[in-house]
Write a protein that holds these residues in place. Structure first.
Motif, mmCIF file in Angstrom:
data_model
loop_
_atom_site.group_PDB
_atom_site.id
_atom_site.type_symbol
_atom_site.label_atom_id
_atom_site.label_comp_id
_atom_site.label_asym_id
_atom_site.label_seq_id
_atom_site.Cartn_x
_atom_site.Cartn_y
_atom_site.Cartn_z
ATOM 1 N N ASP A 230 81.325 -61.138 -76.949
ATOM 2 C CA ASP A 230 80.574 -59.887 -77.011
ATOM 3 C C ASP A 230 80.768 -59.083 -75.727
ATOM 4 O O ASP A 230 80.987 -59.638 -74.656
ATOM 5 C CB ASP A 230 79.087 -60.175 -77.216
ATOM 6 C CG ASP A 230 78.798 -60.791 -78.575
ATOM 7 O OD1 ASP A 230 79.630 -60.635 -79.486
ATOM 8 O OD2 ASP A 230 77.732 -61.435 -78.719
ATOM 9 N N THR A 231 80.647 -57.775 -75.852
ATOM 10 C CA THR A 231 80.818 -56.871 -74.717
ATOM 11 C C THR A 231 79.757 -55.789 -74.771
ATOM 12 O O THR A 231 79.449 -55.262 -75.847
ATOM 13 C CB THR A 231 82.210 -56.206 -74.751
ATOM 14 O OG1 THR A 231 83.220 -57.219 -74.729
ATOM 15 C CG2 THR A 231 82.401 -55.291 -73.544
ATOM 16 N N VAL A 232 79.182 -55.464 -73.619
ATOM 17 C CA VAL A 232 78.307 -54.307 -73.485
ATOM 18 C C VAL A 232 78.963 -53.348 -72.504
ATOM 19 O O VAL A 232 79.298 -53.729 -71.379
ATOM 20 C CB VAL A 232 76.899 -54.697 -73.001
ATOM 21 C CG1 VAL A 232 76.080 -53.452 -72.698
ATOM 22 C CG2 VAL A 232 76.182 -55.534 -74.053
ATOM 23 N N VAL A 233 79.178 -52.117 -72.940
ATOM 24 C CA VAL A 233 79.828 -51.081 -72.132
ATOM 25 C C VAL A 233 78.769 -50.086 -71.687
ATOM 26 O O VAL A 233 77.968 -49.611 -72.500
ATOM 27 C CB VAL A 233 80.922 -50.357 -72.938
ATOM 28 C CG1 VAL A 233 81.668 -49.364 -72.055
ATOM 29 C CG2 VAL A 233 81.879 -51.364 -73.564
ATOM 30 N N MET A 234 78.777 -49.745 -70.392
ATOM 31 C CA MET A 234 77.799 -48.809 -69.833
ATOM 32 C C MET A 234 78.515 -47.693 -69.091
ATOM 33 O O MET A 234 79.459 -47.948 -68.343
ATOM 34 C CB MET A 234 76.844 -49.550 -68.902
ATOM 35 C CG MET A 234 75.858 -50.449 -69.651
ATOM 36 S SD MET A 234 75.273 -51.866 -68.688
ATOM 37 C CE MET A 234 76.708 -52.942 -68.753
ATOM 38 N N SER A 235 78.043 -46.461 -69.325
ATOM 39 C CA SER A 235 78.679 -45.306 -68.703
ATOM 40 C C SER A 235 77.633 -44.227 -68.466
ATOM 41 O O SER A 235 76.782 -43.974 -69.328
ATOM 42 C CB SER A 235 79.794 -44.770 -69.602
ATOM 43 O OG SER A 235 80.484 -43.712 -68.999
ATOM 44 N N THR A 236 77.666 -43.622 -67.264
ATOM 45 C CA THR A 236 76.794 -42.492 -66.969
ATOM 46 C C THR A 236 77.658 -41.257 -66.726
ATOM 47 O O THR A 236 78.833 -41.359 -66.372
ATOM 48 C CB THR A 236 75.925 -42.748 -65.723
ATOM 49 O OG1 THR A 236 76.774 -42.856 -64.568
ATOM 50 C CG2 THR A 236 75.106 -44.022 -65.875
ATOM 51 N N LYS A 237 77.055 -40.080 -66.888
ATOM 52 C CA LYS A 237 77.837 -38.848 -66.739
ATOM 53 C C LYS A 237 78.260 -38.612 -65.302
ATOM 54 O O LYS A 237 79.285 -37.971 -65.040
ATOM 55 C CB LYS A 237 77.061 -37.654 -67.270
ATOM 56 C CG LYS A 237 75.787 -37.329 -66.510
ATOM 57 C CD LYS A 237 75.102 -36.118 -67.111
ATOM 58 C CE LYS A 237 73.818 -35.760 -66.357
ATOM 59 N NZ LYS A 237 73.157 -34.572 -66.949
#
Length: 302
Positions: A230-237
């Motif tokens: 499993d993978t959790v991807v996080m990104s902010t502007k």
């Protein structure tokens, strides 16, 4: 991955598991993953802290670890004390280098077991990943290092020395926690999904920023499942993340976070952040002896 003569109980080779359903951008070839229990979290500890880390992790989550041994893990000269930790919540390859760590080793977050390292590397390149380190021989098989768009490094490994039995199945599958710049997020997803044959199970462009220590804000959170795990991807502007977020490479799923944190503290770990209470679960960020940082969560919170 890691290997040494006399450590055969730590290694195994089994046929590849069936991959999860391919995404619309995935190539037609099947994923070459051996399965989530062969996707090792890579842990680089502070000098002299390898067994302290292993004892703390096993005391917190259960399991066992291999007697530490000295080996060369890289294609250029180096030496490291190494062990492998088998726990119900994650497989970990743990390294204490006694020489400088050759680039780019130490920057990869996981080691994925594959049926054929060279073929898997070519498959990664066809999916848009870069080959940072070409296939090389280690004491028990072959390895390479690839990089997905966004600067996400992963080791691929295949074992040629058979062991008496397979790696134990996991009770829960850990998350590979990935922080990706906003401008490269589409390229990362296209490449990552094409290689892993994964599928997106959550895509929330307005996730609660309190989950990553930034209450009152939102961020883009994507969850992926595949035969690699499993993978959790996080990104902010803006690319801003508050400490300690971004330092952790794994997310560990447990039945009861409060009980787990009590065990972790009792075995020398430090809670750096949390616990956060959200819809369906709780989360915290913990540092184990040796400096390794991980997120731990319970319930439906990923």
């Amino acid at each position: 991955m890691l290997g040494a003569p006399g450590a055969t109980a730590a290694f195994a080779h089994t046929p590849a598991r069936a991959a999860s359903a391919a995404s619309g951008v995935a190539a037609r070839a099947k994923a070459m993953a051996l399965g989530p229990q062969y996707s090792a979290v890579h842990v680089y500890v502070q000098p002299g802290r390898l067994e302290a880390f292993a004892r703390s992790w096993v005391g917190t989550f259960g399991g066992s670890y291999v007697k530490p041994f000295t080996t060369q893990l890289t294609p250029t000269p180096s030496s490291a004390l190494a062990t492998q930790v088998f726990s119900p919540v994650a497989l970990l390859s743990v390294f204490d280098f006694t020489t400088p760590v050759p680039y780019p080793f130490g920057q990869e977050r996981t080691g994925w077991g594959v049926t054929d390292t060279a073929a898997a590397t070519r498959q990664a390149q066809a999916a848009g990943a870069g080959s940072l380190v070409a296939t090389f021989a280690d004491p028990i098989g072959h390895d390479s290092v690839i990089q997905f768009p966004g600067g996400i490094d992963t080791q691929l490994w295949h074992e040629t020395t058979l062991s008496p039995g397979p790696f134990p199945a996991l009770t829960t599958v850990p998350d590979n926690r990935v922080y990706v710049p906003r401008d490269t997020l589409p390229a990362f997803l296209k490449s990552y999904l094409a290689f892993t044959k994964g599928r997106v199970v959550l895509d929330d462009p307005h996730a609660d920023g309190a989950q990553i220590g930034a209450p009152g804000t939102t961020y883009h959170r994507i969850a992926i499942t595949s035969a690699y795990g499993d993978t959790v991807v996080m990104s902010t502007k803006d690319g801003y993340f508050n400490h300690p977020f971004g330092d952790e490479v794994s997310g560990i799923d447990v039945p009861d976070l409060t009980a787990t944190l009590a065990k972790a503290r009792a075995h020398g770990a430090t809670v750096l952040w949390g616990p956060y209470t959200g819809r369906g679960g709780h989360s915290a960020v913990v540092r184990f002896p040796g400096g390794f940082v991980t997120e731990i969560h319970d319930g439906a919170l990923r």
